[in-house]
Design an enzyme around this catalytic site. Structure first.
Site, PDB file in Angstrom:
ATOM      1  N   GLY A 133      38.077  50.173  33.160  1.00 50.03           N
ATOM      2  CA  GLY A 133      37.953  51.142  34.239  1.00 50.03           C
ATOM      3  C   GLY A 133      39.180  51.191  35.121  1.00 50.03           C
ATOM      4  CE1 TYR A 134      43.852  49.079  39.405  1.00 48.54           C
ATOM      5  CE2 TYR A 134      45.174  48.525  37.477  1.00 48.54           C
ATOM      6  CZ  TYR A 134      45.087  48.839  38.819  1.00 48.54           C
ATOM      7  OH  TYR A 134      46.233  48.934  39.572  1.00 48.54           O
TER       8      TYR A 134
ATOM      9  N   GLY B   7      32.747  59.447  34.902  1.00 51.83           N
ATOM     10  CA  GLY B   7      32.340  60.172  33.706  1.00 51.83           C
ATOM     11  C   GLY B   7      33.290  60.045  32.526  1.00 51.83           C
ATOM     12  CG  PHE B   8      33.107  57.519  29.420  1.00 51.16           C
ATOM     13  CD1 PHE B   8      33.106  56.350  30.159  1.00 51.16           C
ATOM     14  CD2 PHE B   8      32.329  57.567  28.269  1.00 51.16           C
ATOM     15  CE1 PHE B   8      32.344  55.248  29.771  1.00 51.16           C
ATOM     16  CE2 PHE B   8      31.564  56.477  27.859  1.00 51.16           C
ATOM     17  CZ  PHE B   8      31.574  55.316  28.615  1.00 51.16           C
TER      18      PHE B   8
ATOM     19  CB  SER C  88      29.130  54.471  31.753  1.00 51.90           C
ATOM     20  OG  SER C  88      29.369  55.411  32.785  1.00 51.90           O
TER      21      SER C  88
ATOM     22  CG  ASN D 147      28.955  57.405  36.463  1.00 48.52           C
ATOM     23  OD1 ASN D 147      28.091  57.661  37.296  1.00 48.52           O
ATOM     24  ND2 ASN D 147      29.785  56.378  36.583  1.00 48.52           N
TER      25      ASN D 147
ATOM     26  N   GLY E  66      31.097  46.061  43.123  1.00 51.32           N
ATOM     27  CA  GLY E  66      31.560  45.299  44.264  1.00 51.32           C
ATOM     28  C   GLY E  66      30.524  44.313  44.756  1.00 51.32           C
TER      29      GLY E  66
ATOM     30  CE1 TYR F 155      39.320  49.310  39.511  1.00 54.55           C
ATOM     31  CE2 TYR F 155      37.637  50.043  37.992  1.00 54.55           C
ATOM     32  CZ  TYR F 155      38.675  50.325  38.845  1.00 54.55           C
ATOM     33  OH  TYR F 155      39.088  51.624  39.024  1.00 54.55           O
TER      34      TYR F 155
END
EC number: 1.3.5.2
Length: 343
Positions: A59-60, A110-111, A170, A172, A256, A306
């Site tokens: 994701g980063y 959303g990828f 995910s 999303n 987080g 992350y």
């Protein structure tokens, strides 16, 4: 120290622009490519020797732009992606929200990624540099056959990966988490485990934290039966604990600090369900040395960060790795592998 000085300026930016700024800075900065080399932190997972157990979560670096810069910051491994067969823009903006009072992030990205062709070109160009690089793959939102997308991506990315991760968790991408259901998961793993070939890299599976006990048991059983390389526990959550920040009601996955209790419990659940038969990667709410140590003692052979980098800066990986070295000395342990599951 430096990050604490510039953090207010970075946090004044829109979160997605701030993220883009961090990627561009890593491309340009003359970073010292020195990797934390304490032998006591070396750990072997799925046949791969990791120099230390602290990695960057997917994701980063979605498009494999800066994996070597991240390794140079002291991380033991970097997981790039999620990468899909075809480029896709993801969900409409705004789609990334910084919840500073909660030290959290909500995303509904959303990828979004540049697609397999771009990632493959970059990964091929840096292949000779070494380092442990995981490649996280996903399916296109409009795909008619998502399992085929995963198999295609595993096959294409295998030559450049230390390990491959099938991201089916995910929140999303509508319907994606349905691949965690027992029947669908069996079909998915049959396809992706075969795709890289007998000599290909191991396949990991990234799961959601929002699972019922029966789901955990089923996933654990299938993972063991299929010979999965590892389980990554966990992705973001759709649940909302008591949050204080302005954007607390935005839809998307929460990561987080507020995710920590749920991610830790789910890790313990999978440790119990697998009986230690499959390595676990702990992720979700890890921001400190104590967080990482707790996750390792709960059964994680590796940990990933992350969202905490948003608040702690890029030096977090080296800081946690050095702290884990101290933890081993304090507990009279010769290797981080002794600490795994020792709670």
């Amino acid at each position: 120290m430096l990050f604490s000085l510039i953090r207010p300026a970075i946090h004044a930016l829109d979160p997605e622009r701030a993220h883009r700024f961090s990627i561009e800075a890593l491309k340009l900065a003359p970073l010292p490519h020195s990797r934390h080399s304490d032998a006591s932190l070396s750990v072997k997972v799925a046949g791969i020797r990791f120099p230390n157990p602290v990695g960057v979560a997917a994701g980063y670096d979605k498009d494999a732009e800066v994996p070597d810069a991240l390794l140079g910051l002291g991380f033991g491994f970097v997981e790039v992606g999620s990468i899909t067969p075809r480029p896709q823009e993801g969900n409409p903006k705004p789609r990334l929200f910084r919840l500073s009072r909660d030290r959290a992030v909500i995303n509904r990205m959303g990828f979004n990624n540049a697609g397999a062709d771009v990632a493959e070109r970059r990964l091929r160009a840096r292949a000779a540099k070494g380092g442990v690089i995981g490649i996280n793959v996903g399916a296109n939102k409009d795909s008619d056959d998502r399992i085929a997308d995963y198999a295609t991506m595993v096959r294409r990315m295998a030559p450049y990966a230390s390990y491959l991760t099938a991201n089916i968790s995910s929140p999303n991408t509508p319907g994606l988490r349905a691949l965690q259901d027992e029947g669908a998961l069996t079909g998915l793993l049959d396809a992706v485990m075969e795709a890289p070939g007998a000599d290909g890299p191991p396949v990991f599976l990234k799961v959601a934290p929002d699972l019922e006990p029966a789901d955990v048991d089923a996933i654990a059983r299938i993972a063991i039966d299929k010979g999965l390389g590892a389980l990554i526990v966990s992705n973001t959550t759709i649940f909302r604990p008591d949050l204080q920040s302005r954007d607390r009601d935005e839809t998307g996955g929460l990561s987080g600090a507020p995710l920590k209790p749920l991610a830790l419990q789910r890790l313990r659940d999978f440790r119990s369900a697998t009986g230690g038969a499959i390595p676990l990667v702990g992720v979700g709410g890890i921001a400190t040395i104590d967080d990482a140590w707790e996750r390792i003692r709960a059964g994680a052979s590796l940990v990933q960060v992350y969202s905490a980098m948003v608040y702690e800066g890029p030096g977090l990986g080296r800081s946690i790795a050095r702290g884990l070295s101290r933890k081993l000395r304090e507990h009279g342990m010769a290797s981080i592998e002794e600490a795994v599951g020792s709670e």
